[in-house]
Scaffold this active site. Structure first.
Site, PDB file in Angstrom:
ATOM      1  N   HIS A 191       0.831  -1.208   0.000  1.00 41.86           N
ATOM      2  CA  HIS A 191       0.000   0.000   0.000  1.00 41.86           C
ATOM      3  C   HIS A 191       0.866   1.259   0.000  1.00 41.86           C
ATOM      4  O   HIS A 191       0.660   2.166  -0.820  1.00 41.86           O
ATOM      5  CB  HIS A 191      -0.909  -0.018   1.231  1.00 41.86           C
ATOM      6  CG  HIS A 191      -1.688   1.234   1.441  1.00 41.86           C
ATOM      7  ND1 HIS A 191      -3.009   1.361   1.083  1.00 41.86           N
ATOM      8  CD2 HIS A 191      -1.340   2.434   1.980  1.00 41.86           C
ATOM      9  CE1 HIS A 191      -3.442   2.575   1.381  1.00 41.86           C
ATOM     10  NE2 HIS A 191      -2.442   3.245   1.932  1.00 41.86           N
ATOM     11  N   GLU A 192       1.811   1.324   0.922  1.00 40.91           N
ATOM     12  CA  GLU A 192       2.610   2.541   1.052  1.00 40.91           C
ATOM     13  C   GLU A 192       3.471   2.790  -0.183  1.00 40.91           C
ATOM     14  O   GLU A 192       3.612   3.930  -0.635  1.00 40.91           O
ATOM     15  CB  GLU A 192       3.477   2.465   2.309  1.00 40.91           C
ATOM     16  CG  GLU A 192       2.706   2.377   3.614  1.00 40.91           C
ATOM     17  CD  GLU A 192       1.740   3.528   3.837  1.00 40.91           C
ATOM     18  OE1 GLU A 192       1.880   4.571   3.168  1.00 40.91           O
ATOM     19  OE2 GLU A 192       0.847   3.387   4.678  1.00 40.91           O
ATOM     20  N   HIS A 195       1.839   4.758  -2.858  1.00 43.84           N
ATOM     21  CA  HIS A 195       1.963   6.222  -2.773  1.00 43.84           C
ATOM     22  C   HIS A 195       3.297   6.673  -3.356  1.00 43.84           C
ATOM     23  O   HIS A 195       3.357   7.663  -4.093  1.00 43.84           O
ATOM     24  CB  HIS A 195       1.865   6.676  -1.318  1.00 43.84           C
ATOM     25  CG  HIS A 195       0.523   6.476  -0.697  1.00 43.84           C
ATOM     26  ND1 HIS A 195      -0.643   6.923  -1.272  1.00 43.84           N
ATOM     27  CD2 HIS A 195       0.158   5.878   0.477  1.00 43.84           C
ATOM     28  CE1 HIS A 195      -1.669   6.614  -0.483  1.00 43.84           C
ATOM     29  NE2 HIS A 195      -1.206   5.977   0.570  1.00 43.84           N
TER      30      HIS A 195
END
Length: 276
Positions: A191-192, A195
């Site tokens: 997920h990170e 970004h």
């Protein structure tokens, strides 16, 4: 959405964070105005076909940094096997979109302050490796209630504070085999890093406006909790993308990026990181 705004998040190359709260993730991400503008421009270029010939595989030079308060796993000193499983999960999750993470080196540091996310710039100035195209992931024992945070891509001058702080900080207990259930399958890093590759949350903007600026992610009013199959928070746009890595479902519920997100990662990579 409850928003916690770190001072760091106010600058371009903004912070994106996920924190567990009462069994669910919450968000402290504040993408800066410049990144919205960049996303809108990149979306228009994608629509025009300008990036059609640039969808080659992406090889990401990757460095892992284990920062613990002691040589105990409970203090963040996670094992080599856990790290091996983490890079495997990341590569499995990104492989359908032509992204591969090549783990070049793992460092291990005992520093109680750094392990609790103190003195971020000093830590990264000491540990960071590679150029702006290199992914540095810092596995920390304590992120003040957060599961992780990353910085969005920008035009960063080599050696600048924006350049130094680039990368991802991930809670060590969230790696595969960690103690952070239901966030212990390695999806926090997936997920990170999304970004870091230029993706917003799927619920960015709610049910109106441009949302996450990716055309094939259904609109979503708010973050998911658990794994709410059939949730439809924005009627008319399709059911919520609860299985998307950029939502906030539990790890076992996450299993996909959309084709459009894959294209966006490729576009952002070439716009901001490739060759730098």
């Amino acid at each position: 959405m409850r928003v916690s705004v770190p001072v760091l998040a106010l600058a371009f190359g903004s912070l994106a964070a996920a924190a567990p709260n009462a069994g669910r993730r919450t968000c402290g991400s504040v993408p800066p105005p410049e990144f919205f503008e960049a996303s809108e421009k990149v979306a228009a270029l994608e629509e025009s076909g300008a990036f059609a010939d640039l969808q080659a595989p992406i090889e990401v030079e990757t460095y892992f940094h284990v920062v613990a308060s002691s040589r105990s796993e409970r203090d963040g000193y996670i094992s080599d096997q856990m790290l091996s499983d983490q890079i495997r999960v990341m590569n499995e999750d990104y492989a359908p979109h032509g992204v591969h993470f090549n783990l070049r080196e793992t460092t291990r540091t005992i520093n109680p302050s750094w392990a609790s996310d103190g003195n971020e710039i000093a830590m990264k100035r000491s540990l960071r490796k590679g150029g702006y195209a290199a992914l540095n992931v810092y596995f920390l024992k304590d992120l003040g209630g957060a599961l992780g945070y990353c910085y969005f891509p920008t035009n960063a001058a080599p050696g600048s504070t924006t350049f130094i702080r680039d990368g991802c900080s991930v809670l060590s207990s969230s790696v595969p085999g960690g103690s952070g259930a239901p966030y212990d399958l390695g999806k926090t890093a997936t997920h990170e890093v999304g970004h870091w590759m230029g993706l917003f949350h799927t619920f960015q903007g709610g049910c109106s406006g441009q949302g996450d600026y990716v055309s094939d992610t259904p609109p979503q009013r708010s973050p998911s909790s658990g794994c709410p199959v059939g949730r439809d928070s924005c009627p008319g746009g399709g059911v919520d993308p609860i299985h998307n890595y950029m939502d906030y479902s539990v790890d076992s519920c996450m299993n996909q990026f959309t084709r459009g997100q894959g294209t966006r990662m490729s576009s952002m990579w070439r716009q901001f990181r490739a060759g730098k």
